[in-house]
Design a protein around this motif. Sequence first.
Motif, PDB file in Angstrom:
ATOM      1  N   THR A 152      18.368  25.321 -32.955  1.00  0.00           N
ATOM      2  CA  THR A 152      17.235  26.120 -33.465  1.00  0.00           C
ATOM      3  C   THR A 152      16.223  26.346 -32.341  1.00  0.00           C
ATOM      4  OG1 THR A 152      17.500  25.097 -35.615  1.00  0.00           O
ATOM      5  CG2 THR A 152      15.415  26.175 -35.249  1.00  0.00           C
ATOM      6  N   GLN A 153      15.877  25.266 -31.657  1.00  0.00           N
ATOM      7  CA  GLN A 153      14.885  25.377 -30.578  1.00  0.00           C
ATOM      8  C   GLN A 153      15.391  26.306 -29.468  1.00  0.00           C
ATOM      9  OE1 GLN A 153      11.802  24.319 -30.870  1.00  0.00           O
ATOM     10  NE2 GLN A 153      12.463  23.621 -32.874  1.00  0.00           N
ATOM     11  N   ARG A 154      16.669  26.195 -29.151  1.00  0.00           N
ATOM     12  CA  ARG A 154      17.232  27.032 -28.079  1.00  0.00           C
ATOM     13  C   ARG A 154      17.133  28.513 -28.458  1.00  0.00           C
ATOM     14  NH1 ARG A 154      21.345  29.761 -26.480  1.00  0.00           N
ATOM     15  NH2 ARG A 154      22.430  29.622 -28.478  1.00  0.00           N
ATOM     16  N   LEU A 155      17.520  28.790 -29.714  1.00  0.00           N
ATOM     17  CA  LEU A 155      17.481  30.180 -30.183  1.00  0.00           C
ATOM     18  C   LEU A 155      16.047  30.723 -30.143  1.00  0.00           C
ATOM     19  CD1 LEU A 155      19.797  30.121 -33.330  1.00  0.00           C
ATOM     20  CD2 LEU A 155      20.119  31.474 -31.274  1.00  0.00           C
ATOM     21  N   ILE A 156      15.126  29.930 -30.678  1.00  0.00           N
ATOM     22  CA  ILE A 156      13.735  30.390 -30.777  1.00  0.00           C
ATOM     23  C   ILE A 156      13.137  30.578 -29.382  1.00  0.00           C
ATOM     24  CG2 ILE A 156      11.414  29.667 -31.515  1.00  0.00           C
ATOM     25  CD1 ILE A 156      12.637  28.771 -34.121  1.00  0.00           C
ATOM     26  N   LYS A 157      13.396  29.647 -28.488  1.00  0.00           N
ATOM     27  CA  LYS A 157      12.852  29.757 -27.115  1.00  0.00           C
ATOM     28  C   LYS A 157      13.392  31.016 -26.435  1.00  0.00           C
ATOM     29  CE  LYS A 157      10.599  25.750 -26.140  1.00  0.00           C
ATOM     30  NZ  LYS A 157      11.049  24.535 -26.815  1.00  0.00           N
ATOM     31  N   GLY A 158      14.681  31.278 -26.644  1.00  0.00           N
ATOM     32  CA  GLY A 158      15.310  32.463 -26.026  1.00  0.00           C
ATOM     33  C   GLY A 158      14.643  33.737 -26.515  1.00  0.00           C
ATOM     34  N   GLU A 159      14.444  33.825 -27.824  1.00  0.00           N
ATOM     35  CA  GLU A 159      13.829  35.037 -28.392  1.00  0.00           C
ATOM     36  C   GLU A 159      12.381  35.161 -27.937  1.00  0.00           C
ATOM     37  OE1 GLU A 159      15.673  37.405 -29.933  1.00  0.00           O
ATOM     38  OE2 GLU A 159      17.170  35.969 -29.251  1.00  0.00           O
ATOM     39  N   GLU A 160      11.733  34.008 -27.808  1.00  0.00           N
ATOM     40  CA  GLU A 160      10.320  34.024 -27.418  1.00  0.00           C
ATOM     41  C   GLU A 160      10.159  34.671 -26.031  1.00  0.00           C
ATOM     42  OE1 GLU A 160       6.936  30.971 -28.619  1.00  0.00           O
ATOM     43  OE2 GLU A 160       8.186  30.237 -27.011  1.00  0.00           O
ATOM     44  N   LYS A 161      11.104  34.400 -25.129  1.00  0.00           N
ATOM     45  CA  LYS A 161      11.039  34.968 -23.770  1.00  0.00           C
ATOM     46  C   LYS A 161      11.046  36.489 -23.850  1.00  0.00           C
ATOM     47  CE  LYS A 161      12.991  31.291 -21.047  1.00  0.00           C
ATOM     48  NZ  LYS A 161      14.260  30.606 -21.114  1.00  0.00           N
ATOM     49  N   THR A 162      11.934  37.035 -24.690  1.00  0.00           N
ATOM     50  CA  THR A 162      12.007  38.504 -24.838  1.00  0.00           C
ATOM     51  C   THR A 162      10.675  39.027 -25.360  1.00  0.00           C
ATOM     52  OG1 THR A 162      14.222  38.024 -25.659  1.00  0.00           O
ATOM     53  CG2 THR A 162      13.487  40.308 -25.807  1.00  0.00           C
ATOM     54  N   VAL A 163      10.102  38.321 -26.343  1.00  0.00           N
ATOM     55  CA  VAL A 163       8.839  38.786 -26.938  1.00  0.00           C
ATOM     56  C   VAL A 163       7.727  38.786 -25.880  1.00  0.00           C
ATOM     57  CG1 VAL A 163       7.091  38.289 -28.694  1.00  0.00           C
ATOM     58  CG2 VAL A 163       9.498  37.960 -29.226  1.00  0.00           C
ATOM     59  N   VAL A 164       7.667  37.714 -25.075  1.00  0.00           N
ATOM     60  CA  VAL A 164       6.621  37.636 -24.048  1.00  0.00           C
ATOM     61  C   VAL A 164       6.708  38.861 -23.131  1.00  0.00           C
ATOM     62  CG1 VAL A 164       5.812  36.330 -22.030  1.00  0.00           C
ATOM     63  CG2 VAL A 164       6.477  35.119 -24.108  1.00  0.00           C
ATOM     64  N   SER A 214      25.774  31.035 -34.508  1.00  0.00           N
ATOM     65  CA  SER A 214      25.142  30.543 -33.273  1.00  0.00           C
ATOM     66  C   SER A 214      26.203  30.001 -32.306  1.00  0.00           C
ATOM     67  CB  SER A 214      24.161  29.435 -33.610  1.00  0.00           C
ATOM     68  OG  SER A 214      24.877  28.262 -33.934  1.00  0.00           O
ATOM     69  N   ASP A 215      25.743  29.452 -31.185  1.00  0.00           N
ATOM     70  CA  ASP A 215      26.676  28.901 -30.207  1.00  0.00           C
ATOM     71  C   ASP A 215      27.383  27.650 -30.722  1.00  0.00           C
ATOM     72  OD1 ASP A 215      26.119  30.912 -28.559  1.00  0.00           O
ATOM     73  OD2 ASP A 215      25.097  29.731 -26.995  1.00  0.00           O
ATOM     74  N   LEU A 216      26.871  27.057 -31.797  1.00  0.00           N
ATOM     75  CA  LEU A 216      27.558  25.901 -32.378  1.00  0.00           C
ATOM     76  C   LEU A 216      28.865  26.331 -33.036  1.00  0.00           C
ATOM     77  CD1 LEU A 216      24.753  23.789 -34.141  1.00  0.00           C
ATOM     78  CD2 LEU A 216      25.802  23.406 -31.920  1.00  0.00           C
ATOM     79  N   GLY A 217      28.983  27.623 -33.238  1.00  0.00           N
ATOM     80  CA  GLY A 217      30.211  28.160 -33.844  1.00  0.00           C
ATOM     81  C   GLY A 217      30.292  27.845 -35.328  1.00  0.00           C
ATOM     82  N   ALA A 218      31.511  27.894 -35.873  1.00  0.00           N
ATOM     83  CA  ALA A 218      31.684  27.643 -37.311  1.00  0.00           C
ATOM     84  C   ALA A 218      31.401  26.167 -37.597  1.00  0.00           C
ATOM     85  CB  ALA A 218      33.100  27.983 -37.720  1.00  0.00           C
ATOM     86  N   ILE A 219      30.458  25.921 -38.498  1.00  0.00           N
ATOM     87  CA  ILE A 219      30.101  24.526 -38.795  1.00  0.00           C
ATOM     88  C   ILE A 219      30.118  24.286 -40.298  1.00  0.00           C
ATOM     89  CG2 ILE A 219      28.622  24.115 -36.776  1.00  0.00           C
ATOM     90  CD1 ILE A 219      26.284  24.614 -38.937  1.00  0.00           C
ATOM     91  N   ASN A 220      30.176  23.021 -40.670  1.00  0.00           N
ATOM     92  CA  ASN A 220      29.985  22.676 -42.073  1.00  0.00           C
ATOM     93  C   ASN A 220      28.535  22.187 -42.202  1.00  0.00           C
ATOM     94  OD1 ASN A 220      29.754  21.487 -44.533  1.00  0.00           O
ATOM     95  ND2 ASN A 220      31.734  20.419 -44.458  1.00  0.00           N
ATOM     96  N   PRO A 221      27.667  22.966 -42.861  1.00  0.00           N
ATOM     97  CA  PRO A 221      26.246  22.607 -42.920  1.00  0.00           C
ATOM     98  C   PRO A 221      26.007  21.210 -43.475  1.00  0.00           C
ATOM     99  CG  PRO A 221      26.643  24.759 -43.922  1.00  0.00           C
ATOM    100  CD  PRO A 221      27.977  24.168 -43.629  1.00  0.00           C
ATOM    101  N   ASP A 222      26.940  20.702 -44.309  1.00  0.00           N
ATOM    102  CA  ASP A 222      26.727  19.385 -44.915  1.00  0.00           C
ATOM    103  C   ASP A 222      27.029  18.239 -43.950  1.00  0.00           C
ATOM    104  OD1 ASP A 222      26.029  20.593 -47.255  1.00  0.00           O
ATOM    105  OD2 ASP A 222      28.116  20.657 -47.985  1.00  0.00           O
TER     106      ASP A 222
END
Length: 502
Positions: free
Chosen positions: A447-459, A428-436
């Motif tokens: 997460t919200q940004r990604l989902i909202k972006g995809e939702e626009k395409t679906v609409v 994602s745009d956060l780049g390489a992260i340590n999940p912990d």
Amino acid sequence: MVKEIAIGSTAALLVYALAGGYDVTPVIFLAGILILMRFLVYGKEMGRKFEVLGGPEQKNAPGQVTFADIGGQEEAKREFREALELLRRPEQAARLGVRPLKGILLVGPPGTGKTLMAKAAASFTDSYYLAASGSQFVEMYAGVGAQRVRKIFQEARSLAGKAGKKSAIIFIDEIEVLGGKRGKHTSHLEYDQTLNELLVQMDGIGSDKEKVKVLVVAATNRADLLDGALLRPGRFDRMVRVDLPDQEGRLHILKIHTRRRPLHDDVDLTTLAKETCGFSGAHLEAMVNEAAILAMRENRETITAADFKEAIDKVLMGEKLDRRLRHQELERIAYHEVGHALISELVKPGSVSVVTVTPRGQSLGYIRRHEDNDQYLYTEEDLMGQIRICLAGAVAEKYFTGSRSTGAAGDYRQAVDLAERLIKAGLSDLGAINPDTVPTKSVHEETQRLIKGEEKTVVLEIERHAEQLAKAAAALLADERISGSRFRELVGLPEIKPESAA
Ligand code: ATP
């Protein structure tokens, strides 16, 4: 035999002691107490019989059920029959070194024909049939359940042998009562002993010396509650899903149950099948019976369409049915499912195999996709595509009905899981992260940004295909199930066979 010798010898000893002038009253008193205790503990069990079908006395009895008596469930019947071939052709199986099949688990909601399947399996394989319910094995006294398990296996072998059968089927309904995860019950010692005994007995199946081959068929609607040991290879290693019937299945079941009943000319079974979405086989049987009773009450010779209409309501009102969908709900589910199907096709052309609004498991409708080949690596685009498919149901609902519903809760959860997977993999745009160590807030926002972006395409896609989707939803409502090809035709998408669907 051993029992007779023991009783005879004890009686002889007592007479001998009596003749020798000994006082045997305490011995008799003690024996009386022991017999009474044994009767109290095991008494019920002694009188309890397992249901038997297929003994010599029952040959060709009306109780014999065959697969032809089971409506719908084509896939389940096919899978089940395939598994039973091993029992029908033991010599060939032995020659090829196939491990004997010990258990088959039938999983599905109540009243869908699991017991019928087990009975049909007995006729199909010419086996002796013995049935018991899980609750019959469970008692508060330690050891009784285990003894019953031993008894049913012994009975199956000996009765089948006496009836001249080479195999026996033991059917255990509600297996979750006796086969639940160990250590979870309050009186867990008894439960665990009973389950352990079942495992021991199943492990004993299949030795070469065995004259009668035993197969355990068990049924449950909660496979998730079962102890892992039961599902291990070599125990219940086949699982067959027996789901609620779809429209075609219901029609088949209705035909079976109205076979010997006089129907009025105005009865159309296809219409009845359409009107009974969500009914199980048992509900349909009850409905036909109810309609016949109504006709009898009015001294009519035939059962009319009006009788069936009233019978449907009776079955529903009697709270025999926990889930029946109203028309608006069905409509909403249809839009939801065609939404998923459209985006699935756009993400991977030719991927949809079936779209249906028949409830199944926890879901009210579903699309079946051609099985993907095992995939170990996912690209960013793969995961984004899957997120779009998840979101499409709710977006289509909103577009066509003006609102969303709780039906999309599972889809949203899945979309969030996928987005988090993408973020944690550093895509994602956060780049390489340590999940912990990454702050939860950042993950949530991304997460919200990604989902909202995809939702626009679906609409946009749903809007672009709205007219065709409405047509597909109408076809789905009429037929309850449409194939992937029909869906593609209705929506105007090309017919492409995915490589994995061959
Ligand atoms: P449970 O889980 O409650 O034990 P079940 O799945 O074993 O239910 P059955 O006992 O096999 O269901 O079915 C009950 C009755 O419903 C059957 O005797 C039969 O009349 C009818 N029935 C159920 N399914 C079918 C079917 N597929 N075809 C024809 N009749 C069916």
